[in-house]
Design a protein around this motif. Structure first.
Motif, PDB file in Angstrom:
ATOM      1  N   LYS A 180       2.929   1.583  -3.091  1.00  0.00           N
ATOM      2  CA  LYS A 180       2.162   1.776  -4.671  1.00  0.00           C
ATOM      3  C   LYS A 180       1.620   3.629  -4.222  1.00  0.00           C
ATOM      4  N   ASN A 181       0.668   4.087  -3.365  1.00  0.00           N
ATOM      5  CA  ASN A 181       0.155   5.160  -2.985  1.00  0.00           C
ATOM      6  C   ASN A 181       0.805   6.383  -2.688  1.00  0.00           C
ATOM      7  N   ASP A 212       0.593  -0.785   0.055  1.00  0.00           N
ATOM      8  CA  ASP A 212       0.063  -0.352   0.018  1.00  0.00           C
ATOM      9  C   ASP A 212       1.087   1.219  -0.379  1.00  0.00           C
TER      10      ASP A 212
END
Length: 473
Positions: free
Chosen positions: A25-26, A22
């Motif tokens: 990716k973000n 997470d």
């Protein structure tokens, strides 16, 4: 196997992995090196400025090419080491600006100190590899000192050594000098001859120096420890679970860059994250949180099928006292018992990395020997049990004069060279010496008995000439 330290379940490791995915990716990871950013961009990664964003499939692709085990070659082939699976290595302390003596007196480190640590490593029965920057010599120019450290590593010790990742140029110099040692840089492209420490800049960054060094080292198949040192509550979350997720993201990002540069280059999954002391704001490496993190690092590395790195004989103590002994032994034993493969800082560190101690080096070294002995599997066979001898001696007999005792008395048990086992009278007659006093005497004797390992004179000449040329450039 039963162990009271927490073993993560598969679900818990997957939760840590998912949290890292997470973040990658973000939120992304900043790489403050132009070439690093271009490498990611040219391989289809999403890039915004210096920030790189990772898809899980990209991480998994990198993990598939990273080896679970590899050999580090020494200039003396008899001293090659294996890292990964069941094989692990002990290495000395790293990065200390000061030297502290047995009485707690602190002074700036010198090049002579560095050379003496190389000599102790060469003569050590338990330290498997030479380190890097065991101390930072204050009497040498900062811009070129890495050349002198490399030269000492290569000439004074014939064990495998750590590389120089302090800058991109430092990494290049290390590769060039290793090329001289092995008869040409082309000879090390498929032969790992060094391991370098690449630290992330938490949270979620890699400095220009570290990213650049990682790229140069990966090009020549030189192993790197990609490591995160987070202060829980300072440079990372206050919870250890949050720290483990954050450091996981940073390590996987660095590993991915290395595999993009050269698929198959050895990478070691590493961390010495620990707690920030909430009273002082300082990093505590003697805290139990350090050992808990070590245990988790070993498990997460196994989750990814990677070799692992963590700290060894680490302490916050400013003198070689009981605190230093307790904290160092706790971390060192945790690392070895948990399955860490590359145990850096195994010997000599005092004061949260601020100083190296020659005397503590000797005591930590013996602790490494104790731990090696503890890790050695017990043979359970008819011969080792030898029930016939037990029957012969019978009820109320004695084994001291039995021929088998004479045969095995020098090899069956670990015999310390520093730690006292005399009775009180013998100890008094020997001068009531504490272990630091014995260690101080032993350092002097070890250094006096040191013999420089043989090296081809032409290779030595070429290495010295390279250093002189670079210093005058």
């Amino acid at each position: 196997m039963y162990d009271r330290m927490q073993e993560l379940t598969t679900a818990q490791m997957e939760k840590i992995h998912d949290a890292a995915m997470d973040l990658l990716k973000n939120t992304g990871v900043a790489f403050n090196d132009k070439e690093a950013v271009e490498i990611f961009k040219s391989n289809g990664f999403k890039v915004e400025g210096t920030k790189v964003f990772f898809e899980e499939s990209q991480i998994q692709k990198a993990l598939k090419t990273a080896p679970k085990r590899f050999t580090v070659h020494a200039r003396n082939p008899e001293k090659n080491v294996e890292i990964g699976e069941d094989d692990f290595v002990f290495l000395p302390g790293y990065g200390a600006p000061f030297v502290m003596d047995a009485r707690g007196n602190q002074r700036q480190a010198t090049m002579e100190d560095y050379d003496n640590f190389c000599k102790l490593i060469q003569t050590s029965p338990y330290i498997d590899m030479n380190g890097w920057m065991m101390v930072e010599p204050a009497d040498m120019p900062h811009e070129t000192v890495h050349l002198d450290l490399n030269l000492s590593n290569m000439l004074l010790c014939d064990k495998p050594f750590m590389g120089s990742p302090t800058s991109r140029q430092g990494a290049i110099d290390g590769i060039e000098m290793a090329g001289i040692l092995w008869g040409g840089k082309e000879n090390i492209k498929d032969k790992t001859v060094s391991v370098s420490l690449i630290n992330s800049l938490s949270p979620l960054q890699f400095s220009e120096e570290m990213a650049g060094s990682l790229i140069e080292l990966a090009r020549y198949n030189q192993a790197c420890v990609v490591a995160s040192l987070i202060m829980a509550g300072g440079s990372g979350p206050v919870t250890l679970a949050g720290v483990i997720a954050l450091q996981n993201a940073e390590i996987l990002a660095g590993l991915t860059l290395a595999q993009l540069v050269r698929p198959g280059v050895p990478i070691i999954y590493g961390s010495t994250s620990s707690a920030m002391d909430m009273k002082t704001g300082a990093l505590s490496i003697g805290a139990p949180e350090l050992s808990k993190n070590i245990h988790m690092v070993a498990q997460m590395a196994r989750f990814y099928n990677l070799p692992s790195r963590a700290g060894g004989g680490l302490t916050d103590a400013m003198a070689m006292d009981a605190q230093a002994g307790v904290e160092s032994a706790l971390a060192l034993e945790t690392a070895a018992r948990s399955g860490i493969h590359f145990i850096l800082h195994a010997c000599g560190i005092l004061g949260s990395y601020i100083a190296m101690s020659f005397e503590k080096f000797m005591v930590d070294e013996e602790t490494c020997g104790l731990i090696r002995s503890m890790q050695k599997p017990l043979e359970i066979t008819d011969e080792s049990i030898d029930i016939d001898i037990i029957k012969q001696v019978g009820i109320g007999g004695q084994y001291l004069t039995h021929p088998k005792t004479f045969k095995l008395c020098r090899t069956e048990f670990f015999t310390p060279s520093l730690m006292a086992r005399q009775n009180p009278d013998a100890w008094l007659k020997a001068g009531k010496k504490s272990i630091e006093m014995i260690a101080e005497d032993r350092v002097t004797k070890r250094l006096a008995s040191y013999e420089k390992p043989e090296i081809d004179p032409e290779i030595e000449k070429a290495l010295i000439q390279y250093v002189e040329k670079r210093k005058n450039a």
